[in-house]
Scaffold this motif. Structure first.
Motif, short mmCIF file in Angstrom:
data_model
loop_
_atom_site.label_atom_id
_atom_site.label_comp_id
_atom_site.label_asym_id
_atom_site.label_seq_id
_atom_site.Cartn_x
_atom_site.Cartn_y
_atom_site.Cartn_z
N ALA A 7 4.35 19.97 -11.13
CA ALA A 7 4.93 18.62 -11.01
C ALA A 7 5.62 18.24 -12.31
CB ALA A 7 3.83 17.62 -10.66
N PHE A 8 5.00 18.52 -13.44
CA PHE A 8 5.63 18.17 -14.72
C PHE A 8 6.81 19.11 -15.04
CE2 PHE A 8 1.77 15.65 -15.34
CZ PHE A 8 2.36 14.48 -15.77
N ALA A 9 6.67 20.37 -14.63
CA ALA A 9 7.79 21.31 -14.87
C ALA A 9 9.05 20.79 -14.20
CB ALA A 9 7.44 22.69 -14.34
N ALA A 10 8.90 20.27 -12.98
CA ALA A 10 10.06 19.81 -12.21
C ALA A 10 10.70 18.58 -12.86
CB ALA A 10 9.63 19.48 -10.79
N ALA A 11 9.98 17.93 -13.77
CA ALA A 11 10.48 16.68 -14.37
C ALA A 11 10.91 16.85 -15.83
CB ALA A 11 9.39 15.61 -14.29
N SER A 12 10.94 18.09 -16.31
CA SER A 12 11.15 18.26 -17.76
C SER A 12 12.51 17.72 -18.23
CB SER A 12 10.97 19.72 -18.16
OG SER A 12 11.94 20.51 -17.53
N GLU A 13 13.50 17.71 -17.32
CA GLU A 13 14.84 17.25 -17.75
C GLU A 13 15.06 15.75 -17.49
OE1 GLU A 13 16.86 19.00 -19.61
OE2 GLU A 13 15.49 20.70 -19.51
N THR A 14 14.18 15.11 -16.72
CA THR A 14 14.36 13.67 -16.41
C THR A 14 13.32 12.79 -17.11
OG1 THR A 14 13.04 14.08 -14.41
CG2 THR A 14 15.43 13.97 -14.14
N TYR A 15 12.30 13.42 -17.65
CA TYR A 15 11.14 12.70 -18.20
C TYR A 15 11.53 11.58 -19.18
CZ TYR A 15 6.58 12.13 -20.45
OH TYR A 15 5.42 11.60 -20.95
N ASP A 16 12.37 11.91 -20.15
CA ASP A 16 12.67 10.92 -21.21
C ASP A 16 13.40 9.68 -20.69
OD1 ASP A 16 11.52 12.71 -22.87
OD2 ASP A 16 13.22 12.96 -24.23
N THR A 17 14.03 9.78 -19.50
CA THR A 17 14.77 8.63 -18.97
C THR A 17 13.83 7.55 -18.44
OG1 THR A 17 14.87 9.53 -16.72
CG2 THR A 17 16.68 10.13 -18.21
N ALA A 18 12.55 7.90 -18.20
CA ALA A 18 11.67 6.96 -17.51
C ALA A 18 10.30 6.80 -18.17
CB ALA A 18 11.48 7.42 -16.07
N ALA A 19 10.10 7.40 -19.35
CA ALA A 19 8.76 7.46 -19.94
C ALA A 19 8.46 6.24 -20.83
CB ALA A 19 8.60 8.76 -20.71
N GLN A 20 8.71 5.04 -20.31
CA GLN A 20 8.51 3.84 -21.14
C GLN A 20 7.05 3.65 -21.55
OE1 GLN A 20 10.64 0.24 -19.66
NE2 GLN A 20 11.33 1.64 -18.08
N ALA A 21 6.14 3.85 -20.59
CA ALA A 21 4.72 3.66 -20.91
C ALA A 21 4.26 4.71 -21.93
CB ALA A 21 3.88 3.76 -19.64
#
Ligand SMILES: C[S@@+](CC[C@H](N)C(=O)[O-])C[C@H]1O[C@@H](n2cnc3c(N)ncnc32)[C@H](O)[C@@H]1O
Length: 247
Positions: A10-24
């Motif tokens: 699940a985290f692998a699939a998000a490695s390129e989008t993570y920083d756009t939404a990781a406010q918390a």
């Protein structure tokens, strides 16, 4: 497939989008970095980071404390993204619940918001603490009860199961940690346009794996839920920072 492999995927699939939404994660990592800078006594520390993700905490803390960093995550894709974004330090794929003791000892072990994904947080903290050098600091943040409470309440009011993991209460965390550990609460909210926006952010950071046994909502139930949440929607987070010094 094991739960741990599902988490890694699940985290692998998000490695390129993570920083756009990781406010918390930015809020929690910022506070954790402040606590570490305040408490770390050793110059040029040997550092182990567990669950680095894209390296948000790494980038916040490394310039402040320096030293020799081993930066790790369960997900190979996250390790590669962190390697690219951080640009210095050593990187490895590692299950932080079962650290490779031969890599230590460390003067500092840090981990921001990975602990809630562990299968056995208490055991993991004890194994990580064993990798500290005398006087070394373990600084780990994890989600606690009260996190996502608006999301959960909206489900409950509609008689729906929410699929959110059962985050431990502060008292439960206090009980599971060694008596000498210092635990600090951080409570904040992140505002989203609406419930769909919140869901998109959860998918973007890769935290989309529900509690075991959860059955996804039907499209109709999802529409009802989004209506119930309204717009804008505030989502609360209760982060507990655990600070433990090895004697
Ligand atoms: C919410 S992200 C936090 C990432 C980063 N620490 C930050 O502050 O943005 C959680 C990370 O923990 C990792 N993770 C989950 N379980 C893990 C485990 N057992 N060992 C190491 N990393 C793990 C995930 O792959 C993911 O990258």
């Amino acid at each position: 497939m094991t739960r741990k492999q599902q988490v890694a995927d699940a985290f692998a699939a998000a490695s390129e989008t993570y920083d756009t939404a990781a406010q918390a994660q930015v809020r929690s990592g910022g506070r954790l970095a402040e606590l570490v800078v305040d408490r770390l006594r050793k110059p040029n520390p040997r550092v182990l980071e567990v669950g680095c993700g894209t390296g948000l905490l790494t980038r916040a803390l490394m310039p402040a404390v320096g030293g020799d960093w081993l930066i790790t995550d369960l997900s190979p894709a996250m390790v590669e993204t962190a390697r690219r974004e951080v640009g210095q330090g050593r990187f490895a794929v590692m299950d932080g619940e079962h650290p490779d003791g031969s890599a230590g000892p460390f003067d500092l072990i840090v981990s921001n918001l990975a602990g809630q994904w562990f299968l056995d947080l208490e055991g993991a903290v004890s194994r990580l603490a064993a990798c500290l050098a005398p006087g070394g600091l373990l600084a780990l943040s994890t989600l606690a009860h009260g996190s996502l409470r608006e999301w959960r309440a909206a489900h409950a009011e509609l008689g729906l199961a929410d699929g959110v993991m059962d985050f431990p209460t502060f008292d439960a965390l206090r009980f599971m940690m060694p008596a000498r550990a210092d635990l600090q609460s951080q409570v904040f909210a992140v505002t989203h346009v609406d419930g769909r926006d919140f869901l998109s952010s959860i998918r973007a950071i890769g935290a989309r794996l529900p509690a075991p046994g959860y059955r996804p909502l039907t499209p109709g139930a999802m529409r009802g839920l989004i209506r119930k949440l309204g717009s804008p929607v505030e989502i609360s987070y209760h982060v507990v920072h655990v600070l433990l010094v090895r004697e």
